[in-house]
Write a protein that holds these residues in place. Structure first.
Motif, short mmCIF file in Angstrom:
data_model
loop_
_atom_site.label_atom_id
_atom_site.label_comp_id
_atom_site.label_asym_id
_atom_site.label_seq_id
_atom_site.Cartn_x
_atom_site.Cartn_y
_atom_site.Cartn_z
N GLY A 173 61.57 21.21 15.51
CA GLY A 173 61.56 20.88 14.09
C GLY A 173 60.63 19.74 13.71
N ASP A 174 60.79 18.58 14.35
CA ASP A 174 59.97 17.42 13.99
C ASP A 174 58.50 17.66 14.27
OD1 ASP A 174 62.20 16.09 13.13
OD2 ASP A 174 62.38 14.78 14.88
N LYS A 175 58.19 18.27 15.41
CA LYS A 175 56.80 18.56 15.75
C LYS A 175 56.19 19.53 14.74
CE LYS A 175 53.90 20.47 19.44
NZ LYS A 175 53.88 21.05 20.82
N ALA A 176 56.97 20.53 14.33
CA ALA A 176 56.47 21.53 13.39
C ALA A 176 56.20 20.91 12.02
CB ALA A 176 57.46 22.68 13.27
N ARG A 177 57.09 20.03 11.58
CA ARG A 177 56.87 19.40 10.27
C ARG A 177 55.64 18.50 10.30
NH1 ARG A 177 62.92 18.39 7.67
NH2 ARG A 177 63.66 20.49 8.15
N ALA A 178 55.45 17.78 11.37
CA ALA A 178 54.24 16.96 11.50
C ALA A 178 52.98 17.83 11.52
CB ALA A 178 54.32 16.12 12.78
N TYR A 179 53.07 19.00 12.12
CA TYR A 179 51.94 19.94 12.21
C TYR A 179 51.44 20.32 10.81
CZ TYR A 179 49.55 24.31 13.57
OH TYR A 179 48.63 25.32 13.77
N PHE A 180 52.37 20.44 9.86
CA PHE A 180 51.98 20.83 8.51
C PHE A 180 51.89 19.65 7.54
CE2 PHE A 180 53.98 24.78 10.13
CZ PHE A 180 52.91 25.64 9.94
N GLY A 181 52.05 18.44 8.04
CA GLY A 181 51.97 17.28 7.17
C GLY A 181 53.23 17.06 6.34
N LEU A 182 54.37 17.46 6.87
CA LEU A 182 55.64 17.31 6.17
C LEU A 182 56.44 16.15 6.76
CD1 LEU A 182 56.63 21.10 6.12
CD2 LEU A 182 55.66 19.80 4.22
N ARG A 183 57.37 15.66 5.99
CA ARG A 183 58.26 14.60 6.47
C ARG A 183 59.38 15.19 7.31
NH1 ARG A 183 59.63 10.88 1.28
NH2 ARG A 183 61.40 10.41 2.67
N HIS A 184 59.92 14.40 8.21
CA HIS A 184 60.98 14.89 9.09
C HIS A 184 62.37 14.70 8.47
CE1 HIS A 184 62.60 10.97 10.35
NE2 HIS A 184 61.36 10.54 10.23
N ASP A 185 62.46 13.95 7.35
CA ASP A 185 63.77 13.56 6.84
C ASP A 185 64.15 14.21 5.52
OD1 ASP A 185 61.73 12.24 5.50
OD2 ASP A 185 62.91 10.41 5.17
N LEU A 186 63.42 15.22 5.08
CA LEU A 186 63.73 15.89 3.82
C LEU A 186 64.07 17.36 4.05
CD1 LEU A 186 60.94 14.55 1.40
CD2 LEU A 186 63.30 13.75 1.64
N PRO A 187 64.97 17.94 3.23
CA PRO A 187 65.19 19.38 3.31
C PRO A 187 63.89 20.12 3.02
CG PRO A 187 66.33 18.42 1.41
CD PRO A 187 65.78 17.29 2.20
N THR A 188 63.67 21.20 3.76
CA THR A 188 62.37 21.86 3.72
C THR A 188 62.51 23.34 3.39
OG1 THR A 188 61.61 20.33 5.44
CG2 THR A 188 60.25 22.29 5.02
N LEU A 189 61.75 23.77 2.38
CA LEU A 189 61.71 25.16 1.98
C LEU A 189 60.38 25.77 2.40
CD1 LEU A 189 62.86 27.61 0.36
CD2 LEU A 189 61.70 26.64 -1.66
N LEU A 190 60.43 26.88 3.11
CA LEU A 190 59.25 27.67 3.43
C LEU A 190 59.17 28.82 2.44
CD1 LEU A 190 56.91 28.74 5.24
CD2 LEU A 190 58.68 29.86 6.64
N ILE A 191 58.03 28.99 1.78
CA ILE A 191 57.83 30.09 0.84
C ILE A 191 56.68 30.95 1.34
CG2 ILE A 191 57.25 30.72 -1.54
CD1 ILE A 191 58.27 28.00 -2.45
N PHE A 192 56.91 32.24 1.46
CA PHE A 192 55.83 33.16 1.79
C PHE A 192 56.16 34.53 1.25
CE2 PHE A 192 58.80 33.46 5.28
CZ PHE A 192 58.75 34.76 5.72
N GLY A 193 55.12 35.36 1.09
CA GLY A 193 55.34 36.67 0.48
C GLY A 193 54.71 37.80 1.24
N GLY A 194 54.67 37.71 2.56
CA GLY A 194 53.99 38.74 3.33
C GLY A 194 52.54 38.34 3.55
#
Length: 386
Positions: A173-194
């Motif tokens: 989790g933490d490594k993946a959030r850093a990979y995308f420039g996200l914070r490790h301490d906030l709820p995270t929504l992934l949005i995609f449509g195919g």
């Protein structure tokens, strides 16, 4: 062992075939594999990229209406059958495995002419016409959905990439959030449509950015390559909103997220449950409601929520989705429920079945071509199941 795979046109047909190919090679590295496809499908890019040989045959779609184009079908089918047969003979195939799409029908018929064992895998709850034909030619039929109605069907799940099936979301989790420039301490929504994005989802999500920010919900939004050329960082007030055209590492995207807002194609549902990621499903309103059928068992088990495409709005996001994302106990419960629905071993199980069938450990009776169901037998709709 020599295995021919027939599944082209869309990612929903090709990816399970390639995942099976990977599993076959893991079980027996000496396995020879040939993928049948057409020049018009994604297989021309995906198959060589994964290191497998591609044998091209002509695509034979059947018009849905009585048009002059219908008169060209028998000739085109004969050409496709001949090309598929040449590839099977060159490989000296021991078995043909079909996943649907335009390429599957000629593959099934060419294999039958050569009395080769046929294996059918149907990913969707409503089988395509090509696989309904294939299921008349063999008892070896496997499904990716527990409620698929197809002759001789046995539920195994959908073969998925090892990158997905071995993912530990919590550990990454933490490594993946850093990979995308996200914070490790906030709820995270992934949005995609195919693979190409989803206009209604994209527009509504962008309109809801101030509400995500106010609630402290960060977003990784995969908008689709047709909708953006470069990544955009829309972060404000310390709450990240990262919009990207596409993601090569969906395993990292899944690991970064707490919830995914997405369509509900068969591959998407299989991947989310395999990694235990709750889905806020927005089924694409096409065909006979196939995408809603994909998501229904997950929602009923508590692993996701579902909303009609027409009902996706800023009000729905603020009233339903954001409260879900900010309720940690509910997210954990939904993650566990989604994971209980997942099948991580479908690739290996199907690979072992295919090998047993090719060796003759699963006898194949000489089945007649039974046309009693009244289906058209020379067409599959080619829809994208992802």
């Amino acid at each position: 062992m020599r295995v021919a795979l027939a599944g082209g046109g869309t990612a929903g047909h090709i990816e399970p075939a390639l995942s099976l190919a990977d599993a076959l090679r893991r079980v027996d590295p000496s396995t020879e594999i040939l993928c049948l496809g057409t020049e018009r499908g994604l297989e021309t890019r995906l198959v060589p990229m994964r290191g497998y040989e591609l044998g091209l045959i002509p695509a034979v779609p059947l018009p849905r209406k009585l048009t002059p184009q219908l008169l060209t079908v028998p000739g085109k089918l004969a050409g496709a059958l001949s090309a598929a047969g040449e590839h099977l003979d060159r490989l000296q195939a021991d078995v043909l495995v079909g996943f649907g799409g335009y390429v599957a029908t000629p593959g099934y018929l060419a294999a039958r002419r050569r009395r080769l064992p046929i294996v059918v895998h149907e990913a969707n709850p409503l089988p395509g016409l090509a696989n309904r034909l294939g299921a008349r030619l063999t008892p070896h039929v496997y499904t990716g959905h527990p409620h698929t109605q197809i002759r001789n069907g046995r539920y195994v799940g959908i073969p998925l990439r090892e990158q997905i099936t071995t993912l530990n979301r919590l550990a990454m989790g933490d490594k993946a959030r850093a990979y995308f420039g996200l914070r490790h301490d906030l709820p995270t929504l992934l949005i995609f449509g195919g693979s190409q994005g989803a206009q209604r989802i994209n527009e509504t999500a962008f309109a809801a950015i101030p509400h995500f920010r106010a609630a402290g919900v960060q977003v990784l939004h995969v908008v689709g390559p047709k909708n953006a050329a470069e990544p955009q960082d829309l972060t404000q007030d310390g709450v990240p909103y990262v919009a990207v055209p596409y993601v090569d590492r969906m395993d990292m995207a899944y690991a970064a997220a707490d919830v995914a807002m997405c369509r509900s194609g068969a591959m998407t549902c299989a991947e989310l449950t395999a990694v235990g990621l709750p889905g806020a499903f927005v089924p694409l309103a096409i065909g006979n409601g196939e995408q809603a059928l994909n998501a229904e068992p997950i929602v009923q088990a508590g692993g996701g929520v579902m909303v009609d495409n027409a009902d996706v709005s800023v009000e729905w996001i603020t009233g339903q989705l954001i409260p879900l994302l900010t309720d940690t106990d509910r997210v954990v419960s939904m993650s566990e429920a989604a994971a209980r629905m997942g099948r991580r071993d479908a690739d290996t199980e199907l690979a072992r079945e295919v090998m047993a069938i090719a060796r003759g450990d699963r006898p194949t009776p000489d089945l007649p071509l039974d046309d009693a169901d009244g289906d058209e037998v020379y067409h599959d709709d080619g829809k994208d199941t992802r």
